[in-house]
Design an enzyme around this catalytic site. Sequence first.
Site, PDB file in Angstrom:
ATOM      1  N   LYS A 166       0.852  -1.191   0.000  1.00  0.00           N
ATOM      2  CA  LYS A 166       0.000   0.000   0.000  1.00  0.00           C
ATOM      3  C   LYS A 166       0.885   1.237   0.000  1.00  0.00           C
ATOM      4  CE  LYS A 166      -3.824   2.026   2.716  1.00  0.00           C
ATOM      5  NZ  LYS A 166      -4.679   1.806   3.901  1.00  0.00           N
TER       6      LYS A 166
ATOM      7  N   SER B 289      -9.510   1.835   3.122  1.00  0.00           N
ATOM      8  CA  SER B 289      -8.693   2.615   2.216  1.00  0.00           C
ATOM      9  C   SER B 289      -7.676   1.787   1.445  1.00  0.00           C
ATOM     10  CB  SER B 289      -7.961   3.697   3.011  1.00  0.00           C
ATOM     11  OG  SER B 289      -7.081   3.108   3.970  1.00  0.00           O
TER      12      SER B 289
ATOM     13  N   SER C   3      -9.599  -0.641   7.428  1.00  0.00           N
ATOM     14  CA  SER C   3      -9.119  -0.498   6.056  1.00  0.00           C
ATOM     15  C   SER C   3      -8.360  -1.692   5.493  1.00  0.00           C
ATOM     16  CB  SER C   3      -8.255   0.758   5.927  1.00  0.00           C
ATOM     17  OG  SER C   3      -9.051   1.907   6.031  1.00  0.00           O
TER      18      SER C   3
END
Length: 500
Positions: free
Chosen positions: A70, A145, A169
């Site tokens: 990420k 997210s 997330s």
Amino acid sequence: MTVDQIQAALADGATAVDITQAYLDRIASADGELGAYLHVDPEAAVAVADAIDAAGTRGTGLNGVPVALKDVVVTEGVPTTSGSRILEGWRPPYDATVAARLKAAGTVLLGKTNMDEFAMGSSTENSAYRITRNPWDPDRIPGGSSGGSSAAVAAGLAPWAIGTDTGGSIRQPAALTGLVGHKPTYGSVSRYGLIAFSSSLDQAGPMARTVLDAALLHEAIGGHDALDSTSIDAPVPVLAECARRGAAGDLSGIRVGVVRELGGEGHTDGYEDGVLSRVAEATALLEGMGAEVRVVSCPAFDLALAAYYLIAPSEASSNLARFDGVRYGLRVGDDGSRDLDEVMALTREQGFGAEVKRRIILGTYALSSGYYEAYYGQAQKVRTLISRDFSAAFADVDVLVSPTTPTVAFPLGARTGDPLAMYAADLCTLPASLAGLPAISVPCGLSEGLPVGLQIMAPALADDRCYQVAAALEAAQDDARGHRFLDQLSRRAATPEGAA
């Protein structure tokens, strides 16, 4: 392919270069529409894989296994933006501990995945660069997210990935894309080098196709880190072995609590019938493997959403003050005609997106003189009540279960105009985040042709229980269906050619 299968292939003679190239080819052919990645460097990835082949280490441990990170994970020399224009083009001079440990383990970085800006969002529609689509249905969200990581793994653009979880997330996007996603106990995985959103909540963790793969990735990144003042000085739990043991399917002696306040009787508003049905079926499977199932009440969980959206924005307003256009990243209006305050204001105006600004304003207000105790202080008291509810529940049961999300993946754009509806996507994941407890999402079936996740929560540092129960459920579902759950996805998003 699962990571377990990739390891076997590497041990049997496949090269790290071949495996890496297969995923790079898949990214090149599919990611234009999917939008899972923000940065991919094929030459660098192949060079790392080639060095592993030359050293003769492939097939041992994680050597030669590709991974995606990420874009909130700081990575030396690799663009790291946290999904924000304010960090566009920034190449960090150091590695986050998570990145360093994966590098030391011999993994091959495929690229950095898309995300909601500064991890603020539940749909990956708040990225400053692109939206990400759900491989199950490209007109729907992949969650957030960590939506780039979830989409990449679900579509076969990476065998596994690192996400971060502040309020859900990792777990929420894992549930919406049919993956396993685990939020570790707070402090058990280093936060050093994670671009901070909410320092008392942020945790990095694994997203994978199987429970065993998630456990292997968790083991690789976990453990004490002197660079993180919140790091717990405790050994990494033996997670992969717990997953293997759980896959045997015996849950005798395990007490499972079904949380009434998270989709239980009298608390079903906002929950889809199909989600509740799949979760009930999964709970019945756990009972069929010998678990003792009972309903547990945690009244303070009803206050988690309100408490979270005071605590997290308050910490964000402090953490994001460092992005001022002076030290690094975007700098706007520095033409000699403006003073420093004007440059900072212009930089933040253009560099931060609407959701980030909304949360900074909310958090700054909650921390302001005269309102601190009424808002932030009260929210912290609610956080204590939530922790007490967990403690009381775990005096009677070993794990708690609930839906991971109230609904399946919703259409792109459906909630962008309604922040409260968007925030409600994390309704089930917030309590464990606020209490700092481990929680895992594991696929438990389909509703309307889309994945549903079961959330399993455990006491602090009992991450192994999450993996054990999740692996048992995974194995039971395999037996019931006669094939792997995610095989259904492979018909829509085939694994990379040549990786088998």
